[in-house]
Design a protein around this motif. Structure first.
Motif, PDB file in Angstrom:
ATOM      1  N   ASN A 231      -3.196 -12.141 -20.444  1.00  0.00           N
ATOM      2  CA  ASN A 231      -2.825 -10.829 -19.887  1.00  0.00           C
ATOM      3  C   ASN A 231      -1.556 -10.990 -19.042  1.00  0.00           C
ATOM      4  O   ASN A 231      -1.574 -11.626 -17.998  1.00  0.00           O
ATOM      5  CB  ASN A 231      -3.978 -10.300 -19.011  1.00  0.00           C
ATOM      6  N   SER A 232      -0.451 -10.430 -19.537  1.00  0.00           N
ATOM      7  CA  SER A 232       0.802 -10.600 -18.785  1.00  0.00           C
ATOM      8  C   SER A 232       1.130  -9.381 -17.924  1.00  0.00           C
ATOM      9  O   SER A 232       2.192  -9.313 -17.315  1.00  0.00           O
ATOM     10  CB  SER A 232       1.959 -10.905 -19.744  1.00  0.00           C
ATOM     11  N   GLN A 233       0.209  -8.419 -17.851  1.00  0.00           N
ATOM     12  CA  GLN A 233       0.464  -7.224 -17.026  1.00  0.00           C
ATOM     13  C   GLN A 233       0.001  -7.465 -15.585  1.00  0.00           C
ATOM     14  O   GLN A 233      -1.044  -6.980 -15.165  1.00  0.00           O
ATOM     15  CB  GLN A 233      -0.279  -6.033 -17.602  1.00  0.00           C
ATOM     16  N   VAL A 234       0.805  -8.228 -14.886  1.00  0.00           N
ATOM     17  CA  VAL A 234       0.455  -8.571 -13.505  1.00  0.00           C
ATOM     18  C   VAL A 234       1.566  -8.094 -12.575  1.00  0.00           C
ATOM     19  O   VAL A 234       2.746  -8.358 -12.822  1.00  0.00           O
ATOM     20  CB  VAL A 234       0.268 -10.099 -13.349  1.00  0.00           C
ATOM     21  N   VAL A 235       1.168  -7.369 -11.539  1.00  0.00           N
ATOM     22  CA  VAL A 235       2.099  -6.989 -10.468  1.00  0.00           C
ATOM     23  C   VAL A 235       1.663  -7.771  -9.233  1.00  0.00           C
ATOM     24  O   VAL A 235       0.474  -7.746  -8.860  1.00  0.00           O
ATOM     25  CB  VAL A 235       2.054  -5.467 -10.186  1.00  0.00           C
ATOM     26  N   LEU A 236       2.600  -8.477  -8.624  1.00  0.00           N
ATOM     27  CA  LEU A 236       2.298  -9.251  -7.416  1.00  0.00           C
ATOM     28  C   LEU A 236       2.420  -8.338  -6.199  1.00  0.00           C
ATOM     29  O   LEU A 236       3.180  -7.363  -6.230  1.00  0.00           O
ATOM     30  CB  LEU A 236       3.285 -10.420  -7.295  1.00  0.00           C
ATOM     31  N   CYS A 237       1.712  -8.684  -5.128  1.00  0.00           N
ATOM     32  CA  CYS A 237       1.815  -7.879  -3.908  1.00  0.00           C
ATOM     33  C   CYS A 237       1.851  -8.770  -2.667  1.00  0.00           C
ATOM     34  O   CYS A 237       0.894  -9.491  -2.393  1.00  0.00           O
ATOM     35  CB  CYS A 237       0.640  -6.909  -3.830  1.00  0.00           C
ATOM     36  N   GLU A 238       2.967  -8.703  -1.953  1.00  0.00           N
ATOM     37  CA  GLU A 238       3.077  -9.390  -0.655  1.00  0.00           C
ATOM     38  C   GLU A 238       2.435  -8.479   0.391  1.00  0.00           C
ATOM     39  O   GLU A 238       2.852  -7.329   0.559  1.00  0.00           O
ATOM     40  CB  GLU A 238       4.566  -9.636  -0.354  1.00  0.00           C
ATOM     41  N   ARG A 239       1.412  -8.999   1.086  1.00  0.00           N
ATOM     42  CA  ARG A 239       0.666  -8.162   2.044  1.00  0.00           C
ATOM     43  C   ARG A 239       0.572  -8.815   3.420  1.00  0.00           C
ATOM     44  O   ARG A 239      -0.271  -8.442   4.224  1.00  0.00           O
ATOM     45  CB  ARG A 239      -0.723  -7.807   1.496  1.00  0.00           C
TER      46      ARG A 239
END
Ligand code: PEP
Ligand code: MN
Length: 334
Positions: A231-239
């Motif tokens: 699965n290449s549908q990844v959004v990263l999130c800096e939190r």
């Protein structure tokens, strides 16, 4: 390792090369692309000696991928990945910064419908809301569970919004998958490797939040688990991460945004709500995040923050959010 092929490489040459690589004991991935076609080898224990591979005339060049994360790296995949949600949101590439907003927790039907209506008026395409809440204290509100998922879905469908919600426990995997358009992995689950592997096997976008004590390399390796599963549908999130600083809830690491954009093709968004833990700092850090090149923001929103069942101290009210929306894309790099 990446074996980049010549533009005029023929199919028999490519087949021969793939076979030679297999005979040498490696499993090749064929990687067709608009810019270049390549064969990738990953999972090797050490340096691969090219002379073992039976390279032929189809080969233009051989690149050794230096990063421990492979599929996530720009060396492997030079062009930006864009992750799209069904209801129109687009994260990454040259798309304008995308907003996800909504309450920390789903509290009741009225709250979710009012939020959804408000977001649709502002043309925000994705609504967040936690149905299962990871709370530091066992005495704090833990979320409404599956009932919360259903409320989110109902309100989102009425206003044509995407649902972004956290998968906290694997036992609710199927229910979250059914109700969400984008599945959030929270900071506390960033290294839940079983969860990452399960998410690698689905074809739905994943929002992967950085663990509060995770290095950028560990963050990207967590994403690698999902990509390695297919699965290449990844959004990263800096939190935000834990540091010695206590004036703010976390230290929002905007270095990570700029750095990740250099080394990875995956989109990265910022959560200034958890990143600062203070309502008054959400707008300035949102502007900073967009200026540094974040592909979007995820923001906590509540009609009456002082009455919120979780994280009210960092929520924007409707008016504050509307003000933020109005100006924020002006800060995007051109
Ligand atoms: C959230 O988004 O409500 C949340 C719990 O975030 P994090 O996992 O980043 O703490
Ligand atoms: Mn929260």
């Amino acid at each position: 390792m990446l074996i980049v092929l010549k533009k005029d490489a023929t199919q028999p040459q490519i087949d021969e090369l793939m076979e030679n690589i297999r005979k040498a004991g490696y499993s090749p991935d064929f990687l067709p692309g608009a810019q270049r076609t390549a064969i990738g080898i990953r999972g090797n224990k050490g340096y691969i000696d090219e002379s073992e591979l039976g390279l032929n005339d189809a080969v233009k060049e051989v690149l050794h991928v230096t990063k421990p994360y492979k599929l996530v790296s720009r060396e492997w995949h030079p062009t930006d990945t864009v992750v799209s949600l069904k209801q129109g949101a687009k994260f990454g590439g040259n798309n304008p910064p995308e907003l996800i907003a909504g309450p920390c927790s789903v509290e009741n039907e009225k709250q979710v419908f009012e939020t959804a209506e408000f977001l649709s008026k502002l043309k925000v395409k994705a609504m967040r809301g936690g149905a299962f809440k990871p709370r530091s204290s066992p005495y704090s509100f833990q979320g409404h569970g599956v009932e919360g998922l259903k409320l989110l879905r109902k309100a989102a469908d009425k206003y044509n919004l995407s649902v972004v919600t956290e998968l906290l426990h694997l036992e609710y995997f199927d229910q979250v998958l059914t109700h969400a358009d984008m599945i959030q992995v929270g900071a506390r689950n960033m290294q839940n490797f079983e969860m990452l592997q399960r998410l690698g096997k689905i074809q739905k976008p994943v929002l992967l939040k950085r663990g509060m004590a995770a290095t950028i390399e560990e963050f990207l390796l967590a994403a690698e688990y999902i990509l390695a599963g297919g699965n290449s549908q990844v959004v990263l999130c800096e939190r935000g991460i834990r540091t010695f600083e206590t004036a703010t809830r976390n230290t929002l690491d905007l270095n990570a945004v700029a750095y990740v954009k250099e080394v990875s093709h995956l989109p990265i968004i910022v959560d200034p709500s958890h990143g600062t833990g203070r309502t008054s700092l959400v707008a300035p850090l949102s502007r900073a995040a967009i200026a540094v090149g974040a592909h979007g923001l995820i923001i906590e929103l509540h009609k009456e923050p002082s009455k919120a069942l979780s994280d009210g101290f960092q929520a924007l009210n409707f008016e504050q959010f509307e003000n933020l929306c109005r100006g924020v894309s002006r800060y995007a790099p051109t």
